[in-house]
Design an enzyme around this catalytic site. Structure first.
Site, mmCIF file in Angstrom:
data_model
loop_
_atom_site.group_PDB
_atom_site.id
_atom_site.type_symbol
_atom_site.label_atom_id
_atom_site.label_comp_id
_atom_site.label_asym_id
_atom_site.label_seq_id
_atom_site.Cartn_x
_atom_site.Cartn_y
_atom_site.Cartn_z
ATOM 1 N N ASP A 33 -54.108 -11.275 -40.830
ATOM 2 C CA ASP A 33 -54.731 -11.073 -39.837
ATOM 3 C C ASP A 33 -56.040 -10.298 -39.782
ATOM 4 O OD1 ASP A 33 -55.386 -10.797 -36.927
ATOM 5 O OD2 ASP A 33 -53.119 -9.934 -36.466
ATOM 6 N N ASP A 34 -57.311 -10.930 -39.566
ATOM 7 C CA ASP A 34 -58.602 -10.341 -39.444
ATOM 8 C C ASP A 34 -59.017 -10.330 -40.993
ATOM 9 O OD1 ASP A 34 -58.759 -10.447 -36.813
ATOM 10 O OD2 ASP A 34 -58.872 -8.180 -36.670
ATOM 11 N N CYS A 71 -56.758 -14.832 -33.384
ATOM 12 C CA CYS A 71 -55.579 -14.737 -33.819
ATOM 13 C C CYS A 71 -54.891 -15.607 -32.958
ATOM 14 C CB CYS A 71 -55.080 -13.346 -33.765
ATOM 15 S SG CYS A 71 -55.033 -12.688 -32.323
ATOM 16 N N ARG A 75 -52.622 -19.271 -34.334
ATOM 17 C CA ARG A 75 -51.261 -19.125 -34.426
ATOM 18 C C ARG A 75 -50.534 -20.341 -33.570
ATOM 19 N NH1 ARG A 75 -50.366 -13.892 -36.752
ATOM 20 N NH2 ARG A 75 -52.371 -12.988 -36.742
ATOM 21 N N LYS A 134 -45.916 -10.851 -36.811
ATOM 22 C CA LYS A 134 -46.656 -10.933 -35.360
ATOM 23 C C LYS A 134 -46.538 -12.407 -34.913
ATOM 24 C CE LYS A 134 -51.351 -10.401 -33.712
ATOM 25 N NZ LYS A 134 -52.736 -9.930 -33.980
ATOM 26 N N HIS A 136 -47.195 -13.334 -30.985
ATOM 27 C CA HIS A 136 -48.645 -13.474 -30.351
ATOM 28 C C HIS A 136 -49.033 -14.699 -29.681
ATOM 29 C CE1 HIS A 136 -52.653 -10.791 -29.614
ATOM 30 N NE2 HIS A 136 -51.800 -10.904 -28.761
ATOM 31 N N HIS A 223 -55.601 -6.063 -39.723
ATOM 32 C CA HIS A 223 -56.114 -6.124 -38.128
ATOM 33 C C HIS A 223 -56.109 -4.391 -37.763
ATOM 34 C CE1 HIS A 223 -55.997 -6.422 -33.828
ATOM 35 N NE2 HIS A 223 -56.419 -7.621 -33.905
ATOM 36 N N ASP A 329 -56.091 -15.789 -40.190
ATOM 37 C CA ASP A 329 -56.232 -16.261 -38.887
ATOM 38 C C ASP A 329 -57.613 -16.481 -38.342
ATOM 39 O OD1 ASP A 329 -56.521 -13.615 -38.361
ATOM 40 O OD2 ASP A 329 -55.278 -13.518 -36.763
ATOM 41 N N ASN A 330 -58.641 -15.713 -39.025
ATOM 42 C CA ASN A 330 -59.991 -15.750 -38.436
ATOM 43 C C ASN A 330 -60.723 -15.005 -39.519
ATOM 44 O OD1 ASN A 330 -58.698 -13.603 -36.033
ATOM 45 N ND2 ASN A 330 -59.798 -12.990 -37.479
ATOM 46 N N LYS A 372 -65.137 -13.307 -36.623
ATOM 47 C CA LYS A 372 -64.141 -13.418 -35.674
ATOM 48 C C LYS A 372 -64.903 -13.729 -34.283
ATOM 49 C CE LYS A 372 -60.206 -11.139 -33.663
ATOM 50 N NZ LYS A 372 -59.146 -10.074 -33.610
#
Length: 689
Positions: A33-34, A71, A75, A134, A136, A223, A329-330, A372
Site C-alpha cells: 500500500d502506497d 488504493c 483493489r 486490508k 477496503h 501506508h 496499489d499506487n 498517487k
C-alpha cells in the site's frame, strides 16, 4: 504377485511426474500500500528488501505494469478483473449520488453484484480461498470478504494502523469483529507479521483439506500513519541525509544499469515546489531524514514478513508449485505536501502520525513524474514480481518483462493458471465480461494477447495507453501525448505536433469511459459534481490554452478585485480567450465583433469595456476590475476604462475555460466561439476580500 507389485510400482513411478504436472498450482497475491515504483532494491532503491529481491532474482520482474492510481480502485480491479468503475469502486468507499438521489453506478463505494471475484471463481474450481490484511472495497456498506468468496479471513475493513494499541486497530476473523486483541490474536502483534502468520495458518488448513489454495494478502505497509518498532527506525536514522536530489540520481543510475529504464528517458526534474536538499537547514534535513527512516523501517519489516511467508511455503513443500504475485496499489504518496507530517513525541510509535510527503514521494517514483491520485507514470506504475518455480521457464528467471500489464490482468492470470472458468452468470446475475488478459504467456517469454488499449480515470485525471503511445491529462486540463518507448518519464509532450493521434486516442478514451460507468466526470464528488465544494483558496493562477477548471479548482472571485494578463496571437477572428462563470456571474476576455472586450456579470447584470481599435498579431492584454468597480483594458498604448456597481458578488458555479466559454455564455455573443489564435498564457491575480 510380486511381479504385479513391481509392475504397479513401475507404472506409478512413470505416471507420478504426469500427476505432478496436472496438479493445480497454489496462488498467492501480495498487494502493498502506497509503495513507489522504485522503492524495492530490485527496482533501484537503496532501501533493504532482500526477501522480495530474491523473489525477483528467482522469478520475473515486469517493468511496465500499472495500477489504478489509488488504493480502493486498484483493489476492486485486482479482485474482479474489471476496471474499477465497472466494479462499482471508481473512487473510494463513499456512495455518490446524482441530483435525483440515484447512485452513480461507477461510484457506489462497494463491489457490485455484476462483478465476480478471484476467490469466487477459484472456489468454484475447488480452491481453498483465504485473505489477510486490508479489504477496503465496501465493508462500510456490508460487502465483506466472506461474502465475496473468501472461506478464511483475518482482515481490516480499511487500515490505518500497525499496532494493536492504535485507535483504528479493528480486526475481523472469519467475519467476526474481534477488535484488536480478541481470540485468536496474539497478545502483541505488528500488522505485517500478523498477516503472514495467519496466512500460513490458513494455508495449513488448505493442506489438511488436500486442496490447492488462493491467498490474498493486502499489506497496509507502507501506508500512513507510518509506524514501526523503535529499533527498526533507529537502524535507518542518518541514512537519508544525502537528500532526495542525490538519492534520486543514484536510483536512476542503478535503474539504467539494471535495464529497468532506458538511458534515453530523462530523469524527471525535481518539482518547483520541492526545495533543493542543499537549501535546507541542518535541522530541517534531520527532520526529513527521520520521516524517511520511519518509512524505511516499515518497508523493511514488510519485506521480512514476505520472507517469512516464502520460508513457510518452502517448509511445507509448497513453494515450487505456488505462483506468487507481488505488487503495489499506487505510486508513492505525496499527501501532506512538501512538509510531510510528523505528529507525536516519538515518531513512528503508536501515538504518532507520520507522512513522508511530496519531497520523498518524488524519490519513491524515480524517474517518473507525479504521484498517487494521478495517471502520470509516477501515479500508476507498480513493480510486479512473479515467482513460480514450476511455472516460469528457467530462462525467464531473473529476467525483465517489458510488455505492459495492468491490474485488470491479475484475475485473468489467476483463472488461467488455475484452469478455472470465468462465468457469464454468478448467483443469478449476469457478470460483466472481464477486461484483463492472462499474463501467463510472459512466464514463457511469449507475446501477451492484448488487443485493447489500457485506460485510467481517477478524480478527473485520465489516461489511455495504446502500444507505446500514452495520452494523459490532469483534471480539467488538456490532453498531453507521450511516446513511452523514448520518453517514459513524460517530458516531451507531442500533442501539438500529432493532433490526429490526440483525436484518435481521446475518442477511444471517451468510448471506454461512456461504456464503463466513468461518466460524468466529477461524479466521484457526488451530488452537484463538486459544485458545492469550497472554492480554491489560491489568489494567483498561471493558465495555458485549453485548461478547464471546475468550481472547486477555479479562482474564488467573490468580492475580490482581479487583474488578468493574457498573452496571445490574434488572427482577426472573434473568439473567447478566457471565461469563468455563465449568464449570472462571471467574466470573460474575448474578441467580440472584432473588438477586444472584457465582460463582467454580477448577478445577471452585464458590463463591459472594449478597445475601439482592433488588435492583431502577438499582443499582451491587461484587464482589471478594481475594488471600487473601475474596469480597465489595455494593449500597449491602447487603453479603455469603465465603471460598474461593485465586484462579482459570488464565485460562479460554472468553471473556468481558457480558449472558450463552455457554459451559459458570460458575454452577450450569440455563440461562444473558441479562440482560433495561439494563447501563450493567462495570468490571474486576485485581490484581498
Amino acid at each position: 504377485m510380486k511381479t504385479i507389485h513391481l509392475l504397479a510400482g513401475t507404472l506409478l513411478a512413470t505416471l507420478s511426474p504426469l500427476f505432478a504436472q496436472t496438479e493445480k498450482p497454489n496462488i498467492v497475491v501480495l498487494l502493498v500500500d502506497d509503495m513507489g515504483w522504485s522503492d524495492l532494491g530490485c527496482y533501484g532503491s537503496e532501501l533493504k528488501t532482500p526477501n522480495i529481491d530474491q523473489l525477483a532474482k528467482d522469478g520475473l520482474r515486469f517493468t511496465q505494469f500499472y495500477n489504478g492510481a489509488r488504493c480502493c480502485p486498484t483493489r476492486a480491479s485486482l479482485l474482479t478483473g474489471l476496471y474499477a468503475h465497472q466494479a462499482g469502486v471508481g473512487h473510494m468507499t463513499e456512495e455518490r449520488k446524482d441530483e435525483s438521489g440515484k447512485t452513480y453506478p461507477g461510484y457506489s463505494g462497494r463491489l457490485n453484484d455484476t462483478s465476480v471475484t478471484i476467490p469466487e471463481v477459484l472456489g468454484e474450481a475447488g480452491y481453498f480461498t483465504a485473505m489477510t490484511g486490508k479489504w477496503h472495497v465496501g465493508q462500510n456498506h456490508g460487502v465483506t470478504p466472506d461474502q465475496r468468496g473468501f472461506q478464511r479471513t483475518l482482515t481490516a475493513a480499511a487500515g490505518g494502523f500497525f499496532f494493536p494499541e492504535a485507535k483504528n486497530a479493528r480486526l475481523f476473523y472469519n467475519g467476526k469483529d474481534i477488535g484488536s486483541n480478541g481470540e485468536p490474536l496474539p497478545k502483541d502483534w505488528y500488522s505485517s507479521d500478523l498477516w503472514t502468520s495467519f496466512g500460513l495458518k490458513f494455508i495449513d488448513e488448505a493442506i489438511a483439506a488436500k486442496k490447492p489454495f488462493f491467498l490474498y494478502t493486502g499489506h497496509n505497509a507502507p501506508h500512513f500513519p507510518l509506524q514501526a518498532p523503535a529499533e527498526d527506525i533507529a537502524r535507518w536514522r542518518g541514512k537519508f541525509k544525502k537528500g532526495w536530489d542525490k538519492l534520486r540520481e543514484e536510483r536512476y543510475q542503478r535503474q539504467i544499469a539494471a535495464g529497468l529504464v532506458d538511458k534515453s528517458w530523462p530523469l524527471s526534474p525535481r518539482p518547483a515546489e520541492v526545495p533543493a536538499w542543499d537549501s535546507l537547514t541542518p535541522e530541517q534535513q534531520d527532520r526529513y531524514d527521520h520521516l524517511m527512516a520511519v518509512y524505511a523501517a516499515v518497508l523493511e519489516r514488510m519485506d521480512r514478513a514476505v520472507g517469512d511467508l516464502v520460508n513457510g511455503l518452502k517448509q511445507r513443500g509448497q513453494l515450487d508449485n505456488t505462483l506468487i504475485l507481488f505488487l503495489s496499489d499506487n505510486g508513492g504518496n505525496a499527501e501532506a505536501g512538501v512538509q510531510g507530517r510528523s505528529d507525536g513525541r516519538n515518531l513512528g510509535d503508536v501515538d504518532s502520525t507520520v507522512f513522508i510527503g511530496q519531497c520523498w514521494a518524488t524519490l519513491n517514483n524515480t524517474p517518473f513524474t507525479r504521484y498517487k491520485h494521478y495517471t502520470d507514470e509516477g501515479g500508476i506504475s507498480t513493480p510486479l514480481i512473479a515467482h513460480w518455480p514450476k511455472g516460469i521457464a528457467a530462462h525467464q528467471r531473473g529476467a525483465l518483462e517489458k510488455q505492459p500489464g495492468h491490474i485488470i490482468d491479475i484475475l485473468a492470470t489467476c483463472v488461467d493458471v488455475a484452469g478455472a472458468a470465468y462465468p457469464e452468470t454468478f448467483k443469478g446475475k449476469a457478470i460483466t465480461p472481464r477486461a484483463g488478459i492472462s499474463l501467463q504467456p510472459a512466464f514463457k517469454h511469449e507475446k501477451l494477447a492484448r488487443t485493447q488499449p489500457l485506460f485510467w480515470e481517477h478524480e478527473g485525471n485520465r489516461a489511455v495507453r495504446y502500444g507505446d503511445l500514452k495520452l494523459v491529462a490532469l483534471e480539467n486540463q488538456p490532453w498531453r501525448l507521450y511516446d513511452l518507448a523514448t520518453d517514459r518519464s513524460e517530458q516531451n509532450d507531442l500533442a501539438s505536433s500529432r493532433p490526429e493521434v490526440v483525436k484518435s486516442l481521446s475518442e477511444k478514451w471517451q468510448g471506454w469511459a461512456s461504456a464503463s460507468n466513468v461518466l460524468p466526470l466529477g461524479a466521484w464528488r457526488g451530488k452537484n459534481n463538486g459544485q458545492d465544494a469550497k472554492p480554491n483558496k489560491n489568489t494567483r493562477f498561471t493558465l495555458k490554452n485549453g485548461e478547464k477548471l471546475q468550481r472547486s479548482a477555479a479562482p474564488d472571485v467573490a468580492n475580490r478585485s482581479l487583474d488578468l494578463t493574457a498573452k496571445f496571437t490574434a488572427t482577426g477572428e472573434d473568439g473567447v480567450i478566457i471565461s469563468q462563470g455563465g449568464a449570472n456571474l462571471g467574466y470573460s476576455l474575448s474578441i467580440n465583433k472584432g473588438k477586444l472586450t472584457f465582460f463582467l456579470r454580477s448577478p445577471g447584470n452585464i458590463s463591459s469595456v472594449s478597445l475601439d481599435e482592433p488588435v492583431g498579431g502577438t499582443v499582451t492584454a491587461v484587464a482589471s476590475l478594481k475594488a471600487d468597480g473601475t474596469t480597465t483594458l489595455s494593449v500597449g498604448e491602447k487603453q479603455a476604462s469603465g465603471k460598474r456597481a461593485g465586484l462579482i458578488s459570488a464565485t460562479p458555479k460554472d468553471g473556468l475555460v481558457v480558449g472558450g466559454d463552455d457554459a451559459a455564455p458570460v458575454g452577450p455573443y450569440e455563440k461562444a466561439v473558441p479562440f482560433k489564435g495561439e494563447i501563450e498564457s493567462v495570468e490571474l491575480v486576485l485581490g484581498a476580500r
